[in-house]
Scaffold this motif. Sequence first.
Motif, mmCIF file in Angstrom:
data_model
loop_
_atom_site.group_PDB
_atom_site.id
_atom_site.type_symbol
_atom_site.label_atom_id
_atom_site.label_comp_id
_atom_site.label_asym_id
_atom_site.label_seq_id
_atom_site.Cartn_x
_atom_site.Cartn_y
_atom_site.Cartn_z
ATOM 1 N N GLN A 146 0.853 -1.187 0.000
ATOM 2 C CA GLN A 146 0.000 0.000 0.000
ATOM 3 C C GLN A 146 0.887 1.235 0.000
ATOM 4 O O GLN A 146 1.664 1.464 0.916
ATOM 5 C CB GLN A 146 -0.918 0.021 1.220
ATOM 6 N N THR A 147 0.800 2.031 -1.046
ATOM 7 C CA THR A 147 1.666 3.187 -1.212
ATOM 8 C C THR A 147 1.167 4.357 -0.368
ATOM 9 O O THR A 147 0.022 4.349 0.106
ATOM 10 C CB THR A 147 1.726 3.610 -2.686
ATOM 11 N N PRO A 148 1.999 5.385 -0.188
ATOM 12 C CA PRO A 148 1.543 6.569 0.552
ATOM 13 C C PRO A 148 0.348 7.254 -0.095
ATOM 14 O O PRO A 148 -0.383 7.985 0.579
ATOM 15 C CB PRO A 148 2.780 7.481 0.534
ATOM 16 N N ASP A 149 0.148 7.064 -1.408
ATOM 17 C CA ASP A 149 -1.009 7.633 -2.092
ATOM 18 C C ASP A 149 -2.239 6.732 -2.000
ATOM 19 O O ASP A 149 -3.221 6.939 -2.713
ATOM 20 C CB ASP A 149 -0.676 7.880 -3.566
ATOM 21 N N ASP A 150 -2.147 5.690 -1.138
ATOM 22 C CA ASP A 150 -3.260 4.779 -0.858
ATOM 23 C C ASP A 150 -3.601 3.883 -2.051
ATOM 24 O O ASP A 150 -4.745 3.441 -2.189
ATOM 25 C CB ASP A 150 -4.512 5.553 -0.407
ATOM 26 N N ASP A 151 -2.621 3.625 -2.901
ATOM 27 C CA ASP A 151 -2.791 2.633 -3.959
ATOM 28 C C ASP A 151 -2.311 1.278 -3.446
ATOM 29 O O ASP A 151 -1.277 1.205 -2.773
ATOM 30 C CB ASP A 151 -1.991 3.005 -5.215
#
Length: 276
Positions: A146-151
């Motif tokens: 889960q990336t910091p951009d919520d992907d």
Amino acid sequence: MDDKEQYARLFNDIDSQALIILGVTLVSTVLLIIVSQHGLKWLANRLHGQLRFRVFALVPLTRLLILITALVIAVPVVIEPSMRNMVTLLGALGLAIGFALKDYVSSLIAGVVSAVELPYRPGDWVNIEGTYGEVKHVGMRTVEIQTPDDDLVAVPHLKLWDSAIHNANNGGTSLQCVASFYLHPEHEAGRVRKALRDVALTSAYLKFDQPIVVVAEETPWGTHYRIRAYPVDPRQQFLFITDMTVRGKQVLSDLGIKPALLPPGAALESQDVTGR
């Protein structure tokens, strides 16, 4: 002899009846795919919540089922359904599938290796070929990040074979964060270094049992300072970096220290998402 030749032949004679069956099958398949795809999307767009996404998930599954049904109808028309021909066909099909799924099998093997070597585990912050984020799930074929951009990104385990795995906290709670400052070269370095250390020391996100280091590097365009420190929780890393950056800029401005002025066309060195 004729019977043996007929038995050994792979393909049937294509007559007018066979052409009609193949034509009807082809047209029906195309029409069913078009109708089902548009129909399911039309239905999904009129639903809400989780049910909408479940109907969308039926779109590729329905298309696959239609294609499989069409093949089941068409193959016996083209190929003589004898034991020898079926063995030949299944062998060729198995070879093609094996070649197509070699990366899938490689990912499964790498998944077994990852369960033993533990290059990442849930809760780790990793960077794999530019994808940075928190490991949410380690499956048999992929690791979900889960990336910091919520992907939510699914990375196949086969990246273990030829890619570097950057693990920021490696199963622990200590994750180093870096806040960078680019200053004009005319300043008192010792004063700046102490001020930046105080910025990290007074942050609400600081983990006090880990060291705080201020690193300075002289460049042709100015001085590059880095505050290296650790947040209480790895998930606070971006809040921690933002806090140090904002308050650091204010402290340096109060001291009358100017930022560096880069010449036209100059570029800063590339950094990863954690500011290293």
